[in-house]
Design a protein around this motif. Structure first.
Motif, PDB file in Angstrom:
ATOM      1  N   GLY A   6      35.367  39.564  -5.748  1.00  0.00           N
ATOM      2  CA  GLY A   6      34.613  40.810  -5.599  1.00  0.00           C
ATOM      3  C   GLY A   6      35.081  41.573  -4.370  1.00  0.00           C
ATOM      4  O   GLY A   6      36.178  41.340  -3.864  1.00  0.00           O
ATOM      5  N   PRO A   7      34.247  42.475  -3.862  1.00  0.00           N
ATOM      6  CA  PRO A   7      34.633  43.293  -2.710  1.00  0.00           C
ATOM      7  C   PRO A   7      35.054  42.438  -1.516  1.00  0.00           C
ATOM      8  O   PRO A   7      34.495  41.367  -1.271  1.00  0.00           O
ATOM      9  N   ASN A   8      36.022  42.931  -0.774  1.00  0.00           N
ATOM     10  CA  ASN A   8      36.535  42.175   0.368  1.00  0.00           C
ATOM     11  C   ASN A   8      37.174  43.134   1.359  1.00  0.00           C
ATOM     12  O   ASN A   8      37.539  44.255   1.005  1.00  0.00           O
ATOM     13  N   ARG A   9      37.290  42.691   2.561  1.00  0.00           N
ATOM     14  CA  ARG A   9      38.017  43.453   3.576  1.00  0.00           C
ATOM     15  C   ARG A   9      38.443  42.478   4.669  1.00  0.00           C
ATOM     16  O   ARG A   9      37.929  41.365   4.775  1.00  0.00           O
ATOM     17  N   TYR A  10      39.370  42.895   5.473  1.00  0.00           N
ATOM     18  CA  TYR A  10      39.844  42.030   6.551  1.00  0.00           C
ATOM     19  C   TYR A  10      40.322  42.911   7.687  1.00  0.00           C
ATOM     20  O   TYR A  10      40.643  44.092   7.493  1.00  0.00           O
ATOM     21  N   GLY A  11      40.356  42.339   8.880  1.00  0.00           N
ATOM     22  CA  GLY A  11      40.820  43.141   9.996  1.00  0.00           C
ATOM     23  C   GLY A  11      40.736  42.392  11.309  1.00  0.00           C
ATOM     24  O   GLY A  11      40.592  41.170  11.341  1.00  0.00           O
ATOM     25  N   LYS A  12      40.858  43.162  12.393  1.00  0.00           N
ATOM     26  CA  LYS A  12      40.784  42.592  13.734  1.00  0.00           C
ATOM     27  C   LYS A  12      39.537  43.123  14.410  1.00  0.00           C
ATOM     28  O   LYS A  12      39.349  44.339  14.499  1.00  0.00           O
ATOM     29  N   ALA A  13      38.721  42.240  14.884  1.00  0.00           N
ATOM     30  CA  ALA A  13      37.466  42.623  15.518  1.00  0.00           C
ATOM     31  C   ALA A  13      37.579  42.523  17.037  1.00  0.00           C
ATOM     32  O   ALA A  13      38.269  41.658  17.566  1.00  0.00           O
ATOM     33  N   GLU A  14      36.916  43.426  17.713  1.00  0.00           N
ATOM     34  CA  GLU A  14      36.710  43.358  19.162  1.00  0.00           C
ATOM     35  C   GLU A  14      38.005  43.392  19.981  1.00  0.00           C
ATOM     36  O   GLU A  14      38.267  42.521  20.795  1.00  0.00           O
ATOM     37  N   VAL A  15      38.783  44.416  19.723  1.00  0.00           N
ATOM     38  CA  VAL A  15      39.945  44.682  20.570  1.00  0.00           C
ATOM     39  C   VAL A  15      39.462  45.479  21.776  1.00  0.00           C
ATOM     40  O   VAL A  15      39.022  46.618  21.647  1.00  0.00           O
ATOM     41  N   ARG A  16      39.540  44.868  22.922  1.00  0.00           N
ATOM     42  CA  ARG A  16      39.003  45.485  24.140  1.00  0.00           C
ATOM     43  C   ARG A  16      40.096  46.235  24.881  1.00  0.00           C
ATOM     44  O   ARG A  16      40.976  45.629  25.489  1.00  0.00           O
ATOM     45  N   VAL A  17      40.042  47.560  24.821  1.00  0.00           N
ATOM     46  CA  VAL A  17      41.102  48.376  25.395  1.00  0.00           C
ATOM     47  C   VAL A  17      40.516  49.319  26.448  1.00  0.00           C
ATOM     48  O   VAL A  17      39.495  49.971  26.213  1.00  0.00           O
ATOM     49  N   VAL A  18      41.150  49.347  27.608  1.00  0.00           N
ATOM     50  CA  VAL A  18      40.771  50.275  28.672  1.00  0.00           C
ATOM     51  C   VAL A  18      41.947  51.216  28.904  1.00  0.00           C
ATOM     52  O   VAL A  18      43.079  50.775  29.107  1.00  0.00           O
ATOM     53  N   ARG A  19      41.670  52.508  28.862  1.00  0.00           N
ATOM     54  CA  ARG A  19      42.718  53.519  29.018  1.00  0.00           C
ATOM     55  C   ARG A  19      42.477  54.280  30.308  1.00  0.00           C
ATOM     56  O   ARG A  19      41.392  54.861  30.508  1.00  0.00           O
ATOM     57  N   VAL A  20      43.485  54.278  31.170  1.00  0.00           N
ATOM     58  CA  VAL A  20      43.423  55.011  32.437  1.00  0.00           C
ATOM     59  C   VAL A  20      44.235  56.294  32.294  1.00  0.00           C
ATOM     60  O   VAL A  20      45.366  56.263  31.813  1.00  0.00           O
ATOM     61  N   THR A  21      43.637  57.403  32.709  1.00  0.00           N
ATOM     62  CA  THR A  21      44.355  58.679  32.706  1.00  0.00           C
ATOM     63  C   THR A  21      44.334  59.228  34.122  1.00  0.00           C
ATOM     64  O   THR A  21      43.297  59.180  34.790  1.00  0.00           O
ATOM     65  N   THR A  63      48.479  48.031  17.209  1.00  0.00           N
ATOM     66  CA  THR A  63      48.388  49.457  16.916  1.00  0.00           C
ATOM     67  C   THR A  63      47.320  50.133  17.770  1.00  0.00           C
ATOM     68  O   THR A  63      47.495  51.268  18.235  1.00  0.00           O
ATOM     69  N   VAL A  64      46.219  49.446  17.975  1.00  0.00           N
ATOM     70  CA  VAL A  64      45.167  50.002  18.845  1.00  0.00           C
ATOM     71  C   VAL A  64      45.746  50.283  20.231  1.00  0.00           C
ATOM     72  O   VAL A  64      45.551  51.377  20.794  1.00  0.00           O
ATOM     73  N   PHE A  65      46.481  49.332  20.779  1.00  0.00           N
ATOM     74  CA  PHE A  65      47.039  49.525  22.122  1.00  0.00           C
ATOM     75  C   PHE A  65      48.109  50.624  22.123  1.00  0.00           C
ATOM     76  O   PHE A  65      48.156  51.459  23.021  1.00  0.00           O
ATOM     77  N   ALA A  66      48.970  50.608  21.114  1.00  0.00           N
ATOM     78  CA  ALA A  66      50.039  51.609  21.066  1.00  0.00           C
ATOM     79  C   ALA A  66      49.467  53.015  20.900  1.00  0.00           C
ATOM     80  O   ALA A  66      49.949  53.978  21.520  1.00  0.00           O
ATOM     81  N   PHE A  67      48.443  53.159  20.078  1.00  0.00           N
ATOM     82  CA  PHE A  67      47.827  54.478  19.904  1.00  0.00           C
ATOM     83  C   PHE A  67      47.107  54.921  21.183  1.00  0.00           C
ATOM     84  O   PHE A  67      47.040  56.124  21.475  1.00  0.00           O
ATOM     85  N   ALA A  68      46.572  53.967  21.917  1.00  0.00           N
ATOM     86  CA  ALA A  68      45.927  54.326  23.191  1.00  0.00           C
ATOM     87  C   ALA A  68      46.946  54.938  24.142  1.00  0.00           C
ATOM     88  O   ALA A  68      46.634  55.848  24.918  1.00  0.00           O
ATOM     89  N   LYS A  69      48.174  54.434  24.080  1.00  0.00           N
ATOM     90  CA  LYS A  69      49.243  54.999  24.885  1.00  0.00           C
ATOM     91  C   LYS A  69      49.685  56.368  24.325  1.00  0.00           C
ATOM     92  O   LYS A  69      49.759  57.358  25.060  1.00  0.00           O
ATOM     93  N   LYS A  70      49.956  56.387  23.037  1.00  0.00           N
ATOM     94  CA  LYS A  70      50.580  57.546  22.420  1.00  0.00           C
ATOM     95  C   LYS A  70      49.661  58.765  22.418  1.00  0.00           C
ATOM     96  O   LYS A  70      50.078  59.878  22.742  1.00  0.00           O
ATOM     97  N   TYR A  71      48.400  58.536  22.056  1.00  0.00           N
ATOM     98  CA  TYR A  71      47.475  59.656  21.885  1.00  0.00           C
ATOM     99  C   TYR A  71      46.434  59.738  22.995  1.00  0.00           C
ATOM    100  O   TYR A  71      45.642  60.681  23.034  1.00  0.00           O
ATOM    101  N   GLY A  72      46.424  58.733  23.878  1.00  0.00           N
ATOM    102  CA  GLY A  72      45.322  58.658  24.822  1.00  0.00           C
ATOM    103  C   GLY A  72      44.055  58.262  24.105  1.00  0.00           C
ATOM    104  O   GLY A  72      44.015  58.153  22.877  1.00  0.00           O
ATOM    105  N   ILE A  73      42.987  58.017  24.888  1.00  0.00           N
ATOM    106  CA  ILE A  73      41.685  57.787  24.259  1.00  0.00           C
ATOM    107  C   ILE A  73      40.766  58.867  24.772  1.00  0.00           C
ATOM    108  O   ILE A  73      40.470  58.936  25.972  1.00  0.00           O
ATOM    109  N   GLY A  74      40.376  59.731  23.868  1.00  0.00           N
ATOM    110  CA  GLY A  74      39.405  60.750  24.233  1.00  0.00           C
ATOM    111  C   GLY A  74      38.062  60.320  23.687  1.00  0.00           C
ATOM    112  O   GLY A  74      37.490  59.328  24.110  1.00  0.00           O
ATOM    113  N   GLU A  75      37.577  61.051  22.687  1.00  0.00           N
ATOM    114  CA  GLU A  75      36.311  60.696  22.065  1.00  0.00           C
ATOM    115  C   GLU A  75      36.518  59.532  21.104  1.00  0.00           C
ATOM    116  O   GLU A  75      37.502  59.503  20.352  1.00  0.00           O
ATOM    117  N   PRO A  76      35.627  58.561  21.099  1.00  0.00           N
ATOM    118  CA  PRO A  76      35.837  57.387  20.242  1.00  0.00           C
ATOM    119  C   PRO A  76      35.939  57.744  18.770  1.00  0.00           C
ATOM    120  O   PRO A  76      36.735  57.125  18.041  1.00  0.00           O
TER     121      PRO A  76
END
Lengths: 291, 291, 291, 291
Positions: A6-21, A63-76
């Motif tokens: 039946g329905p299913n999903r998978y992923g990575k939970a609780e990636v803790r990322v801090v972005r300094v600008t 990908t979470v970390f790379a996107f934090a670099k590439k796009y910055g983290i603005g609004e969640p």
């Protein structure tokens, strides 16, 4: 009778990322806890262990970390949309992405790069996307908060309730009302001014809690949700879960003392739990936006 | 060889009391978690189950509530002293009382009786008393806080450390320094202006953290404790426990990106843990004040 | 008056290491949480940030893993001694090491390499060492457990206690007695058969709890500690902390029902807390062994 | 556009009830955490604060205790059905009841009335009812467990996965696989032999975990759910949530050591999270049974 997947999903939970600008010597930080969950053509991995459709959860974390670099983290919410669209757009077997975010607030101390964790509540966001090419209804954003703990020391009553043979509660026309608000609100679209919307919704919740003379926690909950929708046209639905954090008036009569709503025992368990939804009558149907 | 009873104590832990005070229509609240622990002539209860010296922990709980009514709850240290002295003075078998308090902060929303939990840190106090008739050294007060989470996004280095065959850490001259401060400070006497002293000590910790260019977390810890003692003559000793909440710079090179101190992974376990004491050289000896 | 540095230590907390050992196709695992804390000539790092005496906590973590490979992980006390001696012996500035260990139990499912977490309690150990060349008194080992939750549904009384104007508790000659035992026991030397000693001490605690007709939780605590010392000559002191997990008899009279010790409410807070020490009269003095 | 009330419910959460039953001198205990949640004609309380339809949550709590006396506590599912039907049958405004239960296991120590908390997992049940007069589909029972922590030290591979520019994970043909199982299973009816069904489903989960050679955690999850359904005809659907509790092989090469799957670091966050459903193709539709 056959047994099926039946329905299913998978992923990575609780990636803790801090972005300094850095803005010259002045630093800003955003501090997120990100979970990514993917679904799509995943029968083979469940039935035979064929992983060819499975982008590793480790890759999702990267990908979470790379996107934090590439796009910055603005609004969640915006960061969540970027991530969700990326996975659906780039992985053929992935048809749907769900990104769950928490943001922790930091206040400045003194100087340009020193911070102290602020507030007790946590800002939340839940983003669903079928991809950036998707048509209407294929994306949704739910913003919210949890652990916003509030208390009214008067202005709350509870009486006139139903009774049966197991009822011993005394009615009251003056009690403490306290709760830890979990609230989530659904946006009509994906283009809100997320930070401004969040700040206004939070303020509306607090103000409605403080200014509603309460005959029941249900009434207060409805007033809070209604206020958010009245003030924020970009929103169409609010869901709230509010434990009644009981503050029991202590019986001091055995010690020859009265207790004129002065001394309370703050109890843990059991607790009342009030859950409810407030929505506009034109809210588009989107139950999966909340899951 | 005989088996004997050694040091012991008993009491009621985590009495959650909220005290409302009305100043006309304006309410104030103080919200405490109180633990009372008594010791004295308690051999019989351990050896034979003779309870004649044992004031029930239920009575200790009642006393917390009754004192909240009778005396109000002002500063937690003062409330703790009232309780501690009461038990020793009124119970012949009790020679020593220890009262442990936590206070949760509430900020006003709007209106005269509405509040929201504020701050992430918890104020603490630990009071010991041998009774109100006791002579010098028989009472002690330790104030403090826990869970004051702070972060410097630059201004922290770590290099020049000892190395052995198991060392792989790279030296750095620019890292994130983050910690959740648990700090406690001992008063010279029992008559401090508790609220003012607390506010000033907390501010000193924050300011020293923010303004110390750090070569190690140990150096920062010492600077923080030293600042508290420099500014507050009513204090003679500070003890701190500060986990190094590691923020690891993410390696983005596999994705063709550099990471100029922009993207960090906030790790949970394991963590460094730095613990230390700063004191004045005239501090009276009182190790039991901290237990 | 000068401000000076007092006692301090630093280290790496909560290194989670799992060691797999293969005996043919049959696997065994040991699962530890290890904390290492070092002290010695550490003035410079606090006062000036000179790190030359500081072996990084990252290196301490590496050492835990490397030792798990090199020596295997057998009994936690033995692994702790290996680590503690290593740091003192190999680092000139380190004069003392303290290693704190927790072990999580795993039971076999079916087959040679499948396990399920067992038990609710956690085994603990605390090792202090001044180095392997140290003379008498320079090393100590404290074993123990936490979260061993037990309940007697009868065989417990509480009456004849002291009373004052705040006492409302009714005496009882039949109550539920429940607690979550934290117990630690000090070894006379460093050569015990650690696993056997642990199993026997745990069994002694359980048996004494079950077979002691209790007039107070203090009496039960003392009986439990005494039993451990009677049965285990390699031990000289037991320290216990036992919350009274109150089970309150529910008043069903308003519903026309009696309650003959059948229906209980299991309360959380507040709770009684009983702490005590049982020791042999020839136990060598070693207060720092427990810290 | 109007603002309206949407779905809502209210109740009492976490009523902790312990029931003692005496069979001669031998005692048995069952230890539950019960939550009751009611819904129905509750518009007035939300819109105007009219409580006439609201049976207080305090009464719901009282009912749990009174029913524990009146009916005893046998199987949690049965106790939940009794409660759910009661509220719908006796309160005109209540059209639906949802009862959530957790059961904590106790093993015997020695003697007839002494117990120690057993196992690390918690048994769960979720009961929905529209009342005892309801026709087909109006009641549902979901049983389950949480926190069943299991580990295979070999017999797990992960390779052949999708890759993109953010993939750095190395494929492996021998890894540790560990998870904390949350599983829930839906019964076809309301008359199962609940205790026997629970024991068999738990055993099936454990056995399938241990005996499945795993190419992915998804495959293991599916095998576990499938096994439950194969063995238990009274069940029609299983939902599982299984975090991948990563055990990373430590790189010991810097210390001149290999690591032939012997030393692992047990990580906390982030973690993979696999969620999936296994069902029979004749399972009646009942999505609300799970909420």
């Amino acid at each position: 009778m056959a047994i099926v997947l039946g329905p299913n999903r998978y992923g990575k939970a609780e990636v803790r990322v801090v972005r300094v600008t850095r803005d010259g010597g002045t630093h800003r930080i955003r501090d997120l806890n990100v979970g990514v969950f993917l679904s799509g053509d995943m029968d083979d991995v469940h039935l035979t262990g064929d992983n060819s459709a499975v982008l590793p959860t480790d890759t999702q974390k990267n990908t979470v970390f790379a996107f934090a670099k590439k796009y910055g983290i603005g609004e969640p919410e915006e960061f969540g949309l970027l991530l969700a669209r990326h996975f659906v757009d780039s992985q053929p077997a992935v048809h749907h992405a769900r990104v769950r975010l928490e943001e922790y607030a930091w206040d400045r101390i003194t100087g340009p790069h020193s911070f102290v964790r602020g507030g007790t509540e946590v800002r939340t966001a839940l983003v669903h996307s079928d991809g950036s090419g998707g048509s209407g209804g294929s994306e949704s954003v739910v913003s919210g908060l949890r652990d916003l703990t509030v208390l009214n020391s008067t202005g709350s009553e509870f009486h006139g309730f139903a009774q049966d043979g197991f009822t011993t509660l005394e009615p009251t026309d003056d009690r403490v009302l306290a709760t830890a608000v979990t609230a989530r609100w659904r946006h009509r679209g994906t283009g809100s001014d997320w930070d401004a919307s969040y700040a206004a919704a939070r303020a509306a919740l607090l103000d409605a809690f403080a200014t509603t003379h309460s005959l029941s926690l249900q009434q207060t909950l409805y007033a809070m949700g209604r206020r958010v929708l009245e003030e924020r046209p970009e929103l169409c639905e609010v869901r709230m879960s509010m434990p009644n954090k009981h503050h029991f008036l202590v019986d001091l009569a055995p010690f020859g003392m009265d207790n004129d709503n002065e001394v309370y025992f703050a109890a843990d368990r059991p607790y009342g739990l009030i859950e409810g939804t407030v929505l506009t009558d034109d809210a588009p149907d989107a139950p999966s936006a909340w899951q």
